[in-house]
Every structure is written in C-alpha cells, then in structure tokens.
Motif scaffolding. Sequence first.
Motif, short mmCIF file in Angstrom:
data_model
loop_
_atom_site.label_atom_id
_atom_site.label_comp_id
_atom_site.label_asym_id
_atom_site.label_seq_id
_atom_site.Cartn_x
_atom_site.Cartn_y
_atom_site.Cartn_z
N ALA A 96 0.83 -1.21 0.00
CA ALA A 96 0.00 0.00 0.00
C ALA A 96 0.86 1.26 0.00
O ALA A 96 0.57 2.24 -0.71
N ALA A 97 1.92 1.25 0.79
CA ALA A 97 2.81 2.41 0.86
C ALA A 97 3.49 2.65 -0.48
O ALA A 97 3.62 3.81 -0.94
N LEU A 98 3.92 1.59 -1.14
CA LEU A 98 4.58 1.73 -2.43
C LEU A 98 3.61 2.23 -3.49
O LEU A 98 3.94 3.10 -4.31
N GLY A 101 2.87 5.99 -2.93
CA GLY A 101 3.97 6.82 -3.41
C GLY A 101 3.97 6.95 -4.92
O GLY A 101 4.18 8.05 -5.46
N LYS A 102 3.70 5.85 -5.61
CA LYS A 102 3.66 5.88 -7.07
C LYS A 102 2.50 6.74 -7.57
O LYS A 102 2.64 7.51 -8.53
N LEU A 103 1.34 6.63 -6.92
CA LEU A 103 0.18 7.42 -7.32
C LEU A 103 0.48 8.92 -7.19
O LEU A 103 0.16 9.71 -8.09
N ASN A 104 1.09 9.32 -6.08
CA ASN A 104 1.39 10.73 -5.88
C ASN A 104 2.37 11.26 -6.93
O ASN A 104 2.24 12.39 -7.41
N LEU A 105 3.34 10.43 -7.31
CA LEU A 105 4.27 10.83 -8.37
C LEU A 105 3.54 11.02 -9.69
O LEU A 105 3.80 11.98 -10.44
N ARG A 106 2.62 10.13 -9.99
CA ARG A 106 1.86 10.23 -11.25
C ARG A 106 0.94 11.45 -11.26
O ARG A 106 0.81 12.14 -12.27
N LEU A 107 0.32 11.73 -10.12
CA LEU A 107 -0.55 12.91 -10.05
C LEU A 107 0.26 14.19 -10.23
O LEU A 107 -0.19 15.12 -10.91
N ASP A 123 -10.39 12.49 -4.04
CA ASP A 123 -10.77 11.83 -2.79
C ASP A 123 -11.22 10.40 -3.05
O ASP A 123 -10.84 9.47 -2.32
N ARG A 124 -12.04 10.21 -4.09
CA ARG A 124 -12.50 8.86 -4.42
C ARG A 124 -11.34 7.98 -4.84
O ARG A 124 -11.27 6.80 -4.49
N LEU A 125 -10.42 8.56 -5.60
CA LEU A 125 -9.25 7.82 -6.06
C LEU A 125 -8.43 7.31 -4.88
O LEU A 125 -7.98 6.16 -4.86
N LEU A 126 -8.24 8.15 -3.89
CA LEU A 126 -7.42 7.81 -2.74
C LEU A 126 -8.09 6.77 -1.83
O LEU A 126 -7.43 6.16 -0.99
N GLN A 127 -9.39 6.55 -2.01
CA GLN A 127 -10.10 5.56 -1.20
C GLN A 127 -10.00 4.15 -1.80
O GLN A 127 -10.36 3.18 -1.15
#
Length: 284
Positions: A96-98, A101-107, A123-127
């Motif tokens: 989950a942590a990895l 981190g990858k999602l935040n880089l892509r955003l 918000d929905r994406l992060l859930q």
Amino acid sequence: MPAVIDLHTHSTASDGTDTPLQLIENVKAAGIKVFALTDHDTVAGTETLLKNPPEGVTFIPGIEFSCQMDTGKCHILGYCNDTAHPAFQAALRQGAALREGKLNLRLDFLRNRGITFPAEELDRLLQIPGVGKPHLGNLMVKFGYAASRTEAIRDIINLCPTPSSRIPAKTAVNAILASGGMPVWAHPLGGEGEKEASLEQFGKMLVELTDYGIMGLECWYSRYPAPVCERLTVTAQDHGLLISGGSDYHGTNKNIALGTLNDDHRMVSTEQLTILEKLLDMRN
C-alpha cells in the motif's frame, strides 16, 4: 464454453469495474460454481464477500500480490489466507505504501502537464485500496484529456518515471504461507498486455519461486492457447505443483469473460484443476 471454475477475478477494490456484490451476480449468470476474488494487493473486496456470503456459488477468498524478484516481475496469488496474521498485514502495508507513493508521483506528473481533476474525484481515487494506471486513465477520458484509457496510459501516464511498487516475491510467498494460505504463481508466461516470458526466463523464475515455497501454478489462463496450458500443466506436475486456472476478469477494464481459462475457449474440467480439492479443504 466457459469453465465452471474461475480462480482469478478482480473487483472495484482494485482495478475491476464490478463491485464485489455485482461480481457475485455476474459469476452466477456465467454459470460458474466456484470462484475466487483476487484483487491486487488488497483484501477489501474479499472482506465484503466474507461478510455477505454468496448463496448458490462457492467463494474462495484470495489476493494477487504484485511482486519483484531477482529473475523478473511476477504476480503471486494467495488463497484462503488468515488476513489478520502479522506477516500478511505487513505485506499489505508495504504494498500500500509503495502504491501510494507511485500514485502521488503520477498525479504530480499529470499536474505539471496541465492535467488536473476535481477534489472529489481525487478523494474517491485515494479511497481505492488497489489504485493504479487504469483508474487514472479512466479519469483522463472522463475529463477529456484522452480519447481512451489505452491512449491515456500509453501516451501519457507511461511517460512518468516511477519506482517499482512491487514487493519482493519472497515477502509475498512467506506472508501467504505464514498466514496458512496457498501461494500460486499467476499467469507465469506473462499476463494481459505483458511481453511473453522466454522459456529461459520462465525456467529461472520457476526455480526461484519454488525455492520460496509456491504451491501451485496458474496453468490455465485466458490469454494462453490450450496447448500452452497443457505444457504448463506438465511442468507443474514435474515440479510437484498444484494446477490452477483463472480468467483474470476485470469487468469492462479488460475484454475477458468470466470463466475463460484459455484463448481457444476449450472447456476445463474440475479434475484438471488439481488445486480445487485442496482449496475446498482449506476453506472448510
């Protein structure tokens, strides 16, 4: 004709388009009698179904860990796990942590290209426990940044350099075994949209994974011709591994029908999947 067993499916808990409860209805409509939910790196959907046991169909709880090892990338399916076990929970947290981190880089990458989404969509994406490229691609289509999810991923999202979000295969296998589950190597020659592994690569990965303790091989897979599935079956038998089969169903996110265990659409009997009896014993 579809099989009556499908041990590899996905829901909205990761990158499928069916909710877990919708998946049950679609499984029944497809005539499948035994199925497993194996979302990527999360058991959120499985927990929903354990709290709402389906009637008229046998459910096998599972997961699909995205993994890396010395000899290459792989996916490890885990069935009938004690998901509360500390080792299993640690593997989930690491994955989950990895992923986060990858999602935040892509955003960040998309924002720098002028691609932004409303706060409620983020918000929905992060859930979503198993968020990945398909989710971002769908949002890009929804807000007019791409004509299709495939185009969004291929032409934009894949340009973002990111570190691996895969946990070590040894970690995944150890977590599954420690939790009393059964680890199985998913689509060992490569999954949907992946480059097919060479026989040399496959052989090296098989040695490494059997050393870790995998118990089965997904020999019957929706994208493999039946003769390839049969060769994998022989390999599994030669190595004392159980024979599994799954479609890798993702709803409308992949053009794969439930119960499709080879691309020749040959029927696969319950006797051919030697994993089934063991899984039913573990489930009981």
